[in-house]
Scaffold this active site. Structure first.
Site, PDB file in Angstrom:
ATOM      1  N   ASP A 177       0.857  -1.195   0.000  1.00 51.11           N
ATOM      2  CA  ASP A 177       0.000   0.000   0.000  1.00 51.11           C
ATOM      3  C   ASP A 177       0.887   1.237   0.000  1.00 51.11           C
ATOM      4  O   ASP A 177       1.666   1.454   0.927  1.00 51.11           O
ATOM      5  CB  ASP A 177      -0.887  -0.020   1.254  1.00 51.11           C
ATOM      6  N   ARG A 195      -0.240   4.381  -0.242  1.00 51.29           N
ATOM      7  CA  ARG A 195      -1.038   5.594  -0.038  1.00 51.29           C
ATOM      8  C   ARG A 195      -0.663   6.381   1.211  1.00 51.29           C
ATOM      9  O   ARG A 195      -0.222   5.819   2.203  1.00 51.29           O
ATOM     10  CB  ARG A 195      -2.529   5.220   0.075  1.00 51.29           C
TER      11      ARG A 195
HETATM   12  N1  GTP Z   1      -2.769  -2.588  -6.051  1.00 52.14           N
HETATM   13  C1  GTP Z   1      -4.047  -2.957  -5.977  1.00 52.14           C
HETATM   14  N2  GTP Z   1      -4.952  -2.020  -5.682  1.00 52.14           N
HETATM   15  C2  GTP Z   1      -6.241  -2.405  -5.588  1.00 52.14           C
HETATM   16  C3  GTP Z   1      -6.665  -3.725  -5.804  1.00 52.14           C
HETATM   17  N3  GTP Z   1      -8.006  -3.762  -5.641  1.00 52.14           N
HETATM   18  C4  GTP Z   1      -8.401  -2.512  -5.338  1.00 52.14           C
HETATM   19  N4  GTP Z   1      -7.350  -1.677  -5.302  1.00 52.14           N
HETATM   20  C5  GTP Z   1      -7.263  -0.258  -4.955  1.00 52.14           C
HETATM   21  O1  GTP Z   1      -7.415  -0.179  -3.556  1.00 52.14           O
HETATM   22  C6  GTP Z   1      -7.902   1.103  -3.199  1.00 52.14           C
HETATM   23  C7  GTP Z   1      -9.018   0.894  -2.191  1.00 52.14           C
HETATM   24  O2  GTP Z   1      -8.437   0.269  -1.093  1.00 52.14           O
HETATM   25  P1  GTP Z   1      -9.206  -0.717  -0.136  1.00 52.14           P
HETATM   26  O3  GTP Z   1      -8.160  -1.543   0.547  1.00 52.14           O
HETATM   27  O4  GTP Z   1     -10.303  -1.433  -0.882  1.00 52.14           O
HETATM   28  O5  GTP Z   1      -9.920   0.156   0.892  1.00 52.14           O
HETATM   29  P2  GTP Z   1      -9.264   1.149   1.913  1.00 52.14           P
HETATM   30  O6  GTP Z   1      -9.556   2.504   1.371  1.00 52.14           O
HETATM   31  O7  GTP Z   1      -7.862   0.818   2.205  1.00 52.14           O
HETATM   32  O8  GTP Z   1     -10.018   0.813   3.240  1.00 52.14           O
HETATM   33  P3  GTP Z   1     -11.500   1.099   3.626  1.00 52.14           P
HETATM   34  O9  GTP Z   1     -11.534   2.489   4.176  1.00 52.14           O
HETATM   35  O10 GTP Z   1     -11.853   0.074   4.639  1.00 52.14           O
HETATM   36  O11 GTP Z   1     -12.312   0.959   2.370  1.00 52.14           O
HETATM   37  C8  GTP Z   1      -8.315   1.775  -4.498  1.00 52.14           C
HETATM   38  O12 GTP Z   1      -7.302   2.705  -4.838  1.00 52.14           O
HETATM   39  C9  GTP Z   1      -8.337   0.634  -5.506  1.00 52.14           C
HETATM   40  O13 GTP Z   1      -8.003   1.051  -6.822  1.00 52.14           O
HETATM   41  C10 GTP Z   1      -5.664  -4.695  -6.117  1.00 52.14           C
HETATM   42  O14 GTP Z   1      -5.921  -5.880  -6.277  1.00 52.14           O
HETATM   43  N5  GTP Z   1      -4.375  -4.254  -6.185  1.00 52.14           N
END
Ligand code: GTP
Length: 356
Positions: free
Chosen positions: A270, A272
């Site tokens: 991650d 971010r």
């Molecule tokens: N690298 C990668 N990114 C993903 C994948 N599936 C979804 N995403 C990205 O993950 C991000 C969303 O993250 P999530 O982990 O679903 O949710 P979160 O924001 O961390 O957590 P919540 O607040 O609980 O929703 C978005 O930017 C999506 O584009 C994947 O398989 N791989």
């Protein structure tokens, strides 16, 4: 410079973020809201070493994004668990000191199927992307947008959205003298969703992830309360971008999970950060919030920036709310969500039928 090996990534130690001091600054007259982060001494040798390692790692991640991808992966067996490296905080890469700032450029009324929102477009001095805030209710206003600017006309204010109430044809005044920035102490902290962009989930309605339904559910819940904010961050693919997210999907189709796929592409699981979201909240006058999330990292990061999360409201996936339909066992979204719980600390209960 080429990529660093996965093995090298595995040995990178977490950095000690407890040495950071953070302060949020925003006032009524400034048009930008700033966040200063500075590392204070003493920092142990271990931390310094890991900072150096993290810097190397960061460099390799950056290369992973910009270099061509004609690279041969030596794929490990899908069931091999690769330990994720820790995402280094971005402030380590700018001489331990950055002053991030955001500025609200414009706001406009958008009627939606879940009610009317004011969409705010922000620019910042970090990534050149247009991050967004969809604001429900009249209570939250951008301080920067409302502040008067020298030499501006009434029409300038109207066009950027610094008016109160709703626009009507023929209106020529912004009525800015009536803008009230008083935050009612009677009301509880508002619901907030800090959402990361997911083109596949939100626009194509992909069933690989729950992003689309999370955004819809957040908008529904906030609309039901009549007040709150959805912050929409352009951090596609957990920060690795759409192209690499699709490469990760191809690796996932070969049997790797979402964490390992990122690592095989030389990214952390991650990438971010939420400092821009913290500044947008400050610009909107929100210091205490109820956050819709399952992600503890999100809470920790914005609390480090000075935002108080008084309550976490879980985002339980629709399919996991009731007893699982047996047809869903093995469903791609279930596997994705399970890995987020098992490997990314997400706070969700895995349905019994999905446990070994
Ligand atoms: N690298 C990668 N990114 C993903 C994948 N599936 C979804 N995403 C990205 O993950 C991000 C969303 O993250 P999530 O982990 O679903 O949710 P979160 O924001 O961390 O957590 P919540 O607040 O609980 O929703 C978005 O930017 C999506 O584009 C994947 O398989 N791989």
């Amino acid at each position: 410079m080429g990529r660093h090996s996965i093995e090298e990534a595995i040995f990178v130690q977490p950095v000690d973020v407890s040495t950071f001091n953070t302060s949020l600054t925003s006032d009524k007259t400034a048009t930008t809201t700033t966040l200063t982060k500075s590392a204070t001494l003493p920092i142990s040798n271990n931390v310094v070493t890991s900072m150096k390692r993290s810097a190397i790692l960061k460099k390799s991640y950056t290369n992973g994004i910009t270099t061509n991808h004609n690279i041969r992966f030596s794929l490990k067996a899908p069931e091999t668990i690769i330990t994720p490296p820790t995402t280094p905080p971005s402030s380590y890469f700018t001489n331990n000191k950055i002053q991030l700032s955001v500025e609200c450029l414009v706001r406009a009324r958008i009627p939606t199927s879940t009610g009317e929102v004011f969409l705010h477009v922000y620019r910042n001095n970090k990534d050149g992307k247009e991050h967004l805030a969809a604001v429900y209710g009249d209570e939250f206003r951008s301080k920067g947008l409302d502040a008067s600017r020298s030499g501006e006309s009434e029409m300038d204010r109207i066009v950027r959205g610094a008016y109160t109430g709703k626009l009507k044809p023929g209106q020529t005044r912004s009525n800015d003298s009536n803008i009230s920035l008083v935050y009612s102490k009677q009301l509880p902290p508002p619901l907030v969703r800090i959402h990361s962009e997911c083109f596949t989930g939100e626009t194509l309605k992909s069933a690989r992830c729950d992003c689309g339904e999370q955004l819809e559910e957040a908008m529904r819940l906030i609309q039901a309360e009549g007040r709150g904010v959805v912050i929409y961050l352009r951090q596609e693919g957990r920060g690795i971008g759409l192209a690499d997210k699709l490469r990760a999907y191809n690796l996932q189709d070969l049997g790797h999970d979402t964490v390992t796929a990122n690592i095989l592409l030389n990214h952390p699981p991650d990438l971010r950060t939420y400092d821009i979201a913290s500044l947008i909240l400050a610009d909107l006058g929100l210091t205490s919030i109820r956050l819709l999330t399952n992600n503890p990292d999100k809470i920790e990061q914005i609390e480090n920036d000075g935002v108080k999360v008084v309550e976490r409201i879980p985002m339980v996936p629709r399919a996991w709310k009731d007893k699982l339909d047996s047809n869903r066992i093995g469903h791609e979204m279930d596997q994705y969500l399970k890995v987020k719980v098992e490997r990314m600390r997400h706070l969700l209960n895995i349905p019994e039928s999905l446990l070994p």
